[in-house]
Design a protein around this motif. Structure first.
Motif, mmCIF file in Angstrom:
data_model
loop_
_atom_site.group_PDB
_atom_site.id
_atom_site.type_symbol
_atom_site.label_atom_id
_atom_site.label_comp_id
_atom_site.label_asym_id
_atom_site.label_seq_id
_atom_site.Cartn_x
_atom_site.Cartn_y
_atom_site.Cartn_z
ATOM 1 N N PRO A 53 53.348 -13.573 -12.363
ATOM 2 C CA PRO A 53 52.303 -14.328 -13.050
ATOM 3 C C PRO A 53 52.610 -14.542 -14.529
ATOM 4 N N LEU A 54 52.077 -15.624 -15.080
ATOM 5 C CA LEU A 54 52.148 -15.887 -16.512
ATOM 6 C C LEU A 54 50.900 -15.327 -17.186
ATOM 7 N N HIS A 55 51.013 -14.943 -18.450
ATOM 8 C CA HIS A 55 49.835 -14.448 -19.169
ATOM 9 C C HIS A 55 48.917 -15.589 -19.603
ATOM 10 N N THR A 56 49.463 -16.820 -19.648
ATOM 11 C CA THR A 56 48.715 -18.009 -20.050
ATOM 12 C C THR A 56 49.202 -19.182 -19.215
ATOM 13 N N PRO A 57 48.319 -20.050 -18.720
ATOM 14 C CA PRO A 57 48.789 -21.216 -17.964
ATOM 15 C C PRO A 57 49.755 -22.069 -18.784
ATOM 16 N N PHE A 58 50.793 -22.575 -18.115
ATOM 17 C CA PHE A 58 51.803 -23.417 -18.749
ATOM 18 C C PHE A 58 51.561 -24.850 -18.287
ATOM 19 N N VAL A 59 51.218 -25.730 -19.235
ATOM 20 C CA VAL A 59 50.796 -27.093 -18.899
ATOM 21 C C VAL A 59 51.662 -28.094 -19.642
ATOM 22 N N THR A 60 52.189 -29.078 -18.901
ATOM 23 C CA THR A 60 52.965 -30.163 -19.494
ATOM 24 C C THR A 60 52.458 -31.479 -18.920
ATOM 25 N N ALA A 61 53.097 -32.580 -19.323
ATOM 26 C CA ALA A 61 52.739 -33.886 -18.774
ATOM 27 C C ALA A 61 53.117 -33.999 -17.301
ATOM 28 N N LEU A 62 53.971 -33.085 -16.811
ATOM 29 C CA LEU A 62 54.423 -33.144 -15.433
ATOM 30 C C LEU A 62 53.720 -32.169 -14.508
ATOM 31 N N ARG A 63 53.257 -31.030 -15.035
ATOM 32 C CA ARG A 63 52.724 -30.022 -14.119
ATOM 33 C C ARG A 63 51.916 -28.976 -14.866
ATOM 34 N N ARG A 64 51.203 -28.181 -14.073
ATOM 35 C CA ARG A 64 50.485 -27.010 -14.565
ATOM 36 C C ARG A 64 50.852 -25.840 -13.652
ATOM 37 N N THR A 65 51.225 -24.703 -14.224
ATOM 38 C CA THR A 65 51.575 -23.556 -13.407
ATOM 39 C C THR A 65 51.052 -22.271 -14.036
ATOM 40 N N THR A 66 50.749 -21.307 -13.197
ATOM 41 C CA THR A 66 50.298 -19.996 -13.651
ATOM 42 C C THR A 66 51.253 -18.888 -13.195
ATOM 43 N N THR A 67 52.335 -19.267 -12.535
ATOM 44 C CA THR A 67 53.313 -18.289 -12.055
ATOM 45 C C THR A 67 54.733 -18.836 -12.235
ATOM 46 N N VAL A 68 55.674 -17.927 -12.216
ATOM 47 C CA VAL A 68 57.086 -18.286 -12.087
ATOM 48 C C VAL A 68 57.483 -18.001 -10.646
ATOM 49 N N GLU A 69 57.920 -19.039 -9.958
ATOM 50 C CA GLU A 69 58.432 -18.904 -8.594
ATOM 51 C C GLU A 69 59.932 -19.152 -8.671
ATOM 52 N N THR A 70 60.723 -18.170 -8.294
ATOM 53 C CA THR A 70 62.155 -18.290 -8.541
ATOM 54 C C THR A 70 62.953 -17.505 -7.518
ATOM 55 N N LEU A 71 64.219 -17.845 -7.428
ATOM 56 C CA LEU A 71 65.148 -17.147 -6.546
ATOM 57 C C LEU A 71 66.195 -16.456 -7.401
ATOM 58 N N VAL A 72 66.342 -15.158 -7.237
ATOM 59 C CA VAL A 72 67.408 -14.420 -7.911
ATOM 60 C C VAL A 72 68.530 -14.188 -6.902
ATOM 61 N N VAL A 73 69.740 -14.537 -7.303
ATOM 62 C CA VAL A 73 70.923 -14.352 -6.466
ATOM 63 C C VAL A 73 71.706 -13.154 -6.981
ATOM 64 N N GLU A 74 72.138 -12.315 -6.072
ATOM 65 C CA GLU A 74 72.915 -11.119 -6.392
ATOM 66 C C GLU A 74 74.281 -11.213 -5.717
ATOM 67 N N VAL A 75 75.324 -11.194 -6.514
ATOM 68 C CA VAL A 75 76.690 -11.199 -5.991
ATOM 69 C C VAL A 75 77.244 -9.782 -6.136
ATOM 70 N N VAL A 76 77.686 -9.201 -5.034
ATOM 71 C CA VAL A 76 78.105 -7.792 -5.000
ATOM 72 C C VAL A 76 79.599 -7.711 -4.700
ATOM 73 N N ASP A 77 80.327 -6.916 -5.489
ATOM 74 C CA ASP A 77 81.755 -6.757 -5.218
ATOM 75 C C ASP A 77 81.997 -5.556 -4.299
ATOM 76 N N ALA A 78 83.251 -5.345 -3.943
ATOM 77 C CA ALA A 78 83.603 -4.294 -2.981
ATOM 78 C C ALA A 78 83.351 -2.900 -3.520
ATOM 79 N N ASP A 79 83.226 -2.750 -4.838
ATOM 80 C CA ASP A 79 82.905 -1.455 -5.429
ATOM 81 C C ASP A 79 81.406 -1.222 -5.546
ATOM 82 N N GLY A 80 80.605 -2.184 -5.144
ATOM 83 C CA GLY A 80 79.155 -2.042 -5.204
ATOM 84 C C GLY A 80 78.528 -2.534 -6.491
ATOM 85 N N ARG A 81 79.310 -3.120 -7.405
ATOM 86 C CA ARG A 81 78.730 -3.692 -8.620
ATOM 87 C C ARG A 81 78.021 -4.994 -8.281
ATOM 88 N N SER A 82 76.941 -5.275 -9.022
ATOM 89 C CA SER A 82 76.167 -6.486 -8.772
ATOM 90 C C SER A 82 76.076 -7.349 -10.018
#
Length: 365
Positions: free
Chosen positions: A14-43
């Motif tokens: 959630p956002l602490h304050t609504p974010f409003v522009t000429a294109l949209r209004r949102t109260t949350t960040v909806e996002t995808l986090v990608v994790e790339v993991v190597d053979a040693d387990g580092r991310s």
């Protein structure tokens, strides 16, 4: 060292304050986090924000792209061969810039972690403190003035005022904000494609005639209307910043060819990651265009990568990296923090992120 896995994590914060522009209004960040993991387990981590109205990217679409195409293309390959991996990311699928950016940044983050250096060092810089503006969400003049006073009190010296929702009232909005903060604060405007070319010229000339000292005007007209953008640029003195009109290199070449704008806003989720973003910054500099690095509404993952880019390459105007400041709580552990108007990057390997918060998160391998 080979890449062992590419994982995706769906986040909603959630956002602490609504974010409003000429294109949209949102109260949350909806996002995808990608994790790339190597053979040693580092991310390494990267981010693909959902912004239907700007990039067209969705969490579901980016996740499908990563899981079905980009992830398999890099899994089993050498994580240290960074340029080759990032080139594969760009070539494996058309469009899908947000998904590409997430994997590109995760590969860079992983490479920096493997070397034991902050991401900014991997990119060739040393700055761990990056100044940012802060956005004033679109609204009525009295509310904008109150928000401007509060942001100034919190230490922000550059305010980005969202306009474009009502051209007839935008001059009064700018006047109210300038009156509220005085002359010691920079004001920039972002219409988010909300004006016609004639409206843009009328409003900007009104701002100029009133002596309201606006630093720049961002994306005054529709993203596809480069003729209109050039028409506006030719008729006003305030610098025009192209944002939605420039996703990749071909877009910037066309803006340069038409002399359609004075500056460009480079965003990782628009162009596909750090690899193409550096090309855009170099191309803009070579042709005398001003630069800003901005973001979508993103978490500390995406903002950390963008701030690292600024820390290494610099920009001609203060960065637009306040997005994670809007979050009511952080969906990641570690990473950047804000000190007033400054993004403070951790002096730690990569982005300095230790994990993604499990709250409201679904993970897939």
């Amino acid at each position: 060292m080979t890449i062992a896995a590419v994982r995706t994590h769906r986040l909603s914060a959630p956002l602490h304050t609504p974010f409003v522009t000429a294109l949209r209004r949102t109260t949350t960040v909806e996002t995808l986090v990608v994790e790339v993991v190597d053979a040693d387990g580092r991310s390494g981590y990267g981010e693909a924000p959902q912004v239907w109205q700007v990039t067209g990217a969705s969490v579901a679409g980016s996740e499908a792209c990563v899981r079905e195409l980009i992830g398999p293309a890099v899994t089993g390959r050498d994580a240290d061969d960074l340029v080759a991996r990032c080139t594969e990311v760009q070539r494996v699928v058309v469009g899908n810039e947000a998904a590409k950016a997430a994997v590109d940044v995760a590969l860079h983050d992983l490479a920096a972690r493997r070397l034991g250096v902050p991401l900014v060092r991997l990119l060739g810089g040393t700055a761990l403190r990056v100044p940012t503006d802060v956005t004033l969400a679109a609204g009525e003049a009295v509310d904008l003035a109150a928000a401007a006073r509060q942001r100034r009190a919190e230490g922000f010296g550059v305010l980005k005022l969202k306009v474009g929702t009502d051209a007839a009232g935008d001059l009064e909005r700018v006047r109210a904000v300038r009156s509220a903060v005085g002359n010691g604060v920079r004001i920039r405007l972002d219409a988010n494609q909300g004006w016609t070319p004639r409206e843009a010229v009328r409003v900007i000339r009104g701002v100029e005639d009133a002596g309201l000292d606006v630093e720049l005007v961002e994306q005054p007209v529709a993203r596809w209307d480069l003729d209109g953008l050039a028409w506006v640029s030719d008729r006003v003195d305030v610098p025009i910043l192209a944002d939605e009109s420039v996703f990749g290199v071909r877009d910037l070449v066309e803006v340069i060819r038409r002399r359609a704008a004075d500056m460009v806003n480079v965003k990782l989720a628009k162009c596909g990651g750090l690899h193409p973003a550096r090309t855009l910054l170099d191309l803009a500099a070579a042709h005398g265009l001003g630069t800003v690095v901005g973001s979508m509404m993103e978490s500390q993952v995406g903002i950390g990568a963008a701030a690292s880019l600024v820390g290494a390459y610099g920009t001609t105007a203060v960065a637009d990296l306040d997005a994670a400041w809007w979050l009511a709580w952080s969906p990641v552990r570690g990473g950047l923090r804000y000190e007033g108007a400054t993004v403070v990057l951790p002096d730690a390997p990569g982005l300095g992120i230790s994990s993604v918060t499990e709250v409201k998160m679904q993970a897939h391998s």
